[in-house]
Design a protein around this motif. Structure first.
Motif, PDB file in Angstrom:
ATOM      1  N   UNK A  11       0.785  -1.263  -0.084  1.00 16.14           N
ATOM      2  CA  UNK A  11       0.093   0.018  -0.039  1.00 16.14           C
ATOM      3  C   UNK A  11       0.945   1.096   0.140  1.00 16.14           C
ATOM      4  N   UNK A  12       1.937   1.280   0.932  1.00 13.77           N
ATOM      5  CA  UNK A  12       2.871   2.462   0.897  1.00 13.77           C
ATOM      6  C   UNK A  12       3.621   2.634  -0.395  1.00 13.77           C
ATOM      7  N   UNK A  13       3.689   1.530  -1.412  1.00 15.43           N
ATOM      8  CA  UNK A  13       4.262   1.497  -2.670  1.00 15.43           C
ATOM      9  C   UNK A  13       3.563   2.292  -3.666  1.00 15.43           C
ATOM     10  N   UNK A  14       2.199   2.515  -3.310  1.00 14.54           N
ATOM     11  CA  UNK A  14       1.232   3.061  -4.164  1.00 14.54           C
ATOM     12  C   UNK A  14       1.062   4.654  -4.034  1.00 14.54           C
ATOM     13  N   UNK A  15       1.035   5.367  -5.398  1.00 17.10           N
ATOM     14  CA  UNK A  15       0.838   6.828  -5.057  1.00 17.10           C
ATOM     15  C   UNK A  15      -0.881   6.859  -5.122  1.00 17.10           C
ATOM     16  N   UNK A  16      -1.219   7.690  -4.034  1.00 19.23           N
ATOM     17  CA  UNK A  16      -2.546   7.966  -3.778  1.00 19.23           C
ATOM     18  C   UNK A  16      -3.109   8.547  -5.089  1.00 19.23           C
ATOM     19  N   UNK A  17      -2.527   9.074  -5.941  1.00 15.14           N
ATOM     20  CA  UNK A  17      -3.039   9.658  -7.284  1.00 15.14           C
ATOM     21  C   UNK A  17      -3.764   8.345  -7.969  1.00 15.14           C
ATOM     22  N   UNK A  18      -3.326   7.174  -7.889  1.00 10.72           N
ATOM     23  CA  UNK A  18      -3.905   5.930  -8.534  1.00 10.72           C
ATOM     24  C   UNK A  18      -4.870   5.557  -7.460  1.00 10.72           C
ATOM     25  N   UNK A  19      -5.916   6.142  -7.535  1.00  5.59           N
ATOM     26  CA  UNK A  19      -7.018   5.978  -6.714  1.00  5.59           C
ATOM     27  C   UNK A  19      -7.785   4.562  -6.581  1.00  5.59           C
ATOM     28  N   UNK A  20      -7.620   3.930  -7.678  1.00  4.94           N
ATOM     29  CA  UNK A  20      -8.083   2.590  -8.056  1.00  4.94           C
ATOM     30  C   UNK A  20      -7.306   1.642  -7.455  1.00  4.94           C
ATOM     31  N   UNK A  21      -6.169   1.638  -7.510  1.00  7.12           N
ATOM     32  CA  UNK A  21      -5.280   0.746  -6.781  1.00  7.12           C
ATOM     33  C   UNK A  21      -4.990   1.090  -5.422  1.00  7.12           C
ATOM     34  N   UNK A  22      -5.099   2.163  -4.849  1.00  8.07           N
ATOM     35  CA  UNK A  22      -4.851   2.619  -3.462  1.00  8.07           C
ATOM     36  C   UNK A  22      -5.964   2.062  -2.738  1.00  8.07           C
ATOM     37  N   UNK A  23      -7.273   2.311  -3.041  1.00  9.56           N
ATOM     38  CA  UNK A  23      -8.734   1.954  -2.802  1.00  9.56           C
ATOM     39  C   UNK A  23      -8.915   0.419  -2.583  1.00  9.56           C
ATOM     40  N   UNK A  24      -8.066  -0.229  -3.765  1.00 10.96           N
ATOM     41  CA  UNK A  24      -8.325  -1.891  -3.742  1.00 10.96           C
ATOM     42  C   UNK A  24      -7.508  -2.403  -2.700  1.00 10.96           C
ATOM     43  N   UNK A  49     -19.548  -8.909   4.004  1.00  9.98           N
ATOM     44  CA  UNK A  49     -18.564  -7.765   3.890  1.00  9.98           C
ATOM     45  C   UNK A  49     -17.858  -7.455   2.454  1.00  9.98           C
ATOM     46  N   UNK A  50     -17.713  -8.651   1.684  1.00  8.84           N
ATOM     47  CA  UNK A  50     -17.230  -8.359   0.343  1.00  8.84           C
ATOM     48  C   UNK A  50     -18.236  -7.695  -0.505  1.00  8.84           C
ATOM     49  N   UNK A  51     -19.562  -8.078  -0.236  1.00  9.37           N
ATOM     50  CA  UNK A  51     -20.838  -7.099  -0.824  1.00  9.37           C
ATOM     51  C   UNK A  51     -20.575  -5.770  -0.590  1.00  9.37           C
ATOM     52  N   UNK A  52     -20.001  -5.470   0.280  1.00  7.00           N
ATOM     53  CA  UNK A  52     -19.881  -3.866   0.793  1.00  7.00           C
ATOM     54  C   UNK A  52     -18.636  -3.311   0.155  1.00  7.00           C
ATOM     55  N   UNK A  53     -17.810  -3.975  -0.726  1.00  6.34           N
ATOM     56  CA  UNK A  53     -16.441  -3.897  -1.188  1.00  6.34           C
ATOM     57  C   UNK A  53     -16.942  -2.543  -2.400  1.00  6.34           C
ATOM     58  N   UNK A  54     -17.618  -2.636  -2.984  1.00  7.46           N
ATOM     59  CA  UNK A  54     -17.781  -1.820  -4.377  1.00  7.46           C
ATOM     60  C   UNK A  54     -17.948  -0.201  -3.654  1.00  7.46           C
ATOM     61  N   UNK A  55     -19.006  -0.377  -2.436  1.00  4.79           N
ATOM     62  CA  UNK A  55     -19.254   0.894  -2.132  1.00  4.79           C
ATOM     63  C   UNK A  55     -18.240   1.434  -1.154  1.00  4.79           C
ATOM     64  N   UNK A  56     -17.183   0.634  -0.442  1.00  4.36           N
ATOM     65  CA  UNK A  56     -15.990   0.818   0.152  1.00  4.36           C
ATOM     66  C   UNK A  56     -15.107   1.628  -0.598  1.00  4.36           C
ATOM     67  N   UNK A  57     -14.808   0.914  -1.986  1.00  4.06           N
ATOM     68  CA  UNK A  57     -13.959   1.256  -2.826  1.00  4.06           C
ATOM     69  C   UNK A  57     -14.166   2.746  -3.283  1.00  4.06           C
ATOM     70  N   UNK A  58     -15.587   2.971  -3.781  1.00  3.61           N
ATOM     71  CA  UNK A  58     -15.963   4.098  -4.195  1.00  3.61           C
ATOM     72  C   UNK A  58     -15.927   5.241  -3.091  1.00  3.61           C
ATOM     73  N   UNK A  59     -16.257   5.052  -1.827  1.00  5.72           N
ATOM     74  CA  UNK A  59     -16.171   6.167  -0.774  1.00  5.72           C
ATOM     75  C   UNK A  59     -14.693   6.382  -0.706  1.00  5.72           C
ATOM     76  N   UNK A  60     -13.703   5.537  -0.635  1.00  4.80           N
ATOM     77  CA  UNK A  60     -12.338   5.754  -0.176  1.00  4.80           C
ATOM     78  C   UNK A  60     -11.822   6.464  -1.567  1.00  4.80           C
ATOM     79  N   UNK A  61     -12.154   6.199  -2.672  1.00  2.00           N
ATOM     80  CA  UNK A  61     -11.476   7.067  -3.821  1.00  2.00           C
ATOM     81  C   UNK A  61     -12.156   8.408  -3.769  1.00  2.00           C
ATOM     82  N   UNK A  62     -13.120   8.512  -3.236  1.00  2.00           N
ATOM     83  CA  UNK A  62     -13.712   9.903  -3.296  1.00  2.00           C
ATOM     84  C   UNK A  62     -13.123  10.723  -2.459  1.00  2.00           C
TER      85      UNK A  62
END
Length: 219
Positions: free
Chosen positions: A114-127, A149-162
């Motif tokens: 996670x530390x190796x990923x630039x936050x500008x790559x929102x998709x990978x950072x959120x994943x 919990x897995x079913x919440x994953x898409x909502x979680x990713x979107x919220x984090x990316x935002x």
């Protein structure tokens, strides 16, 4: 299984929504998506209907589709559900040192990636953010809660990316909080973990902590 043009458009547009490249409140047309995906309007129309049925967009005839923003209540509900499930998983394994040690090792590997990923790559950072929390839930071995919990994953990713689009401090907080959560797990401190988790998720996603984040009998 045949992967149709409509399936491809659906997957592409949904990913743009989940990474907030198509932000909530934006109006998009069938024509611009058809041009972007290099298809006719027919598969785009089919994809839009599917996305609308899932609640990701609202269709306006002859105008296009509005990307539905994450509402305040939805954000609170997702955070509450995540705290309940993750805290339950931690309480279930708190007295199993070998399990906790294995989990901390996995979390350390996740945190390094996670530390190796630039936050500008929102998709990978959120994943990777989602993966950190999924590892905790999976440790419990409760398949039903794991699936939920897995079913919440898409909502979680979107919220984090935002939230990542608000500035670097959100990414820094996620890293710092994950380190504190991993330390609490290593100490077998289930109550401390639950409190840290509630504060972490409320802070990262900009929602107010509520007493619903507590699990009866544990705190």
């Amino acid at each position: 299984m045949t992967y149709s043009a409509a399936d491809r458009v659906y997957a592409d547009v949904k990913e743009l929504i989940l990474t907030c490249e198509l932000p909530g409140g934006e109006l998009i047309s069938e024509g611009e998506v058809a041009q972007r995906c290099e298809v006719s309007r027919t598969p785009v129309r089919e994809a839009f209907l599917r996305l609308a049925a899932e609640g990701w967009m609202r269709l306006y005839p002859k105008r296009g589709a509005l990307i539905i923003p994450v509402g305040d209540q939805e954000a609170r509900d997702v955070v509450d559900a995540r705290v309940l499930v993750e805290s339950h998983a931690m309480h279930a394994v708190a007295d199993r040192p070998s399990v906790l040690a294995d989990l901390v090792e996995q979390l350390d590997e996740n945190r390094a990636a996670h530390r190796a990923v630039d936050p500008s790559d929102a998709a990978e950072f959120a994943r990777l953010d989602a993966q950190f929390h999924q590892l905790i839930v999976a440790t419990d071995g409760n398949a039903l809660l794991g699936d939920f919990y897995t079913s919440l994953g898409e909502r979680q990713r979107r919220m984090t990316a935002a939230r990542l689009h608000l500035g670097r401090e959100i990414a820094d907080r996620i890293h710092d909080d994950h380190a504190a959560l991993a330390a609490a797990i290593g100490d077998g401190d289930a109550d401390g973990f639950a409190d840290l988790l509630a504060t972490h998720l409320a802070g990262v996603h900009g929602v107010e902590r509520t007493n619903r984040n507590q699990i009866g009998g544990h705190r």
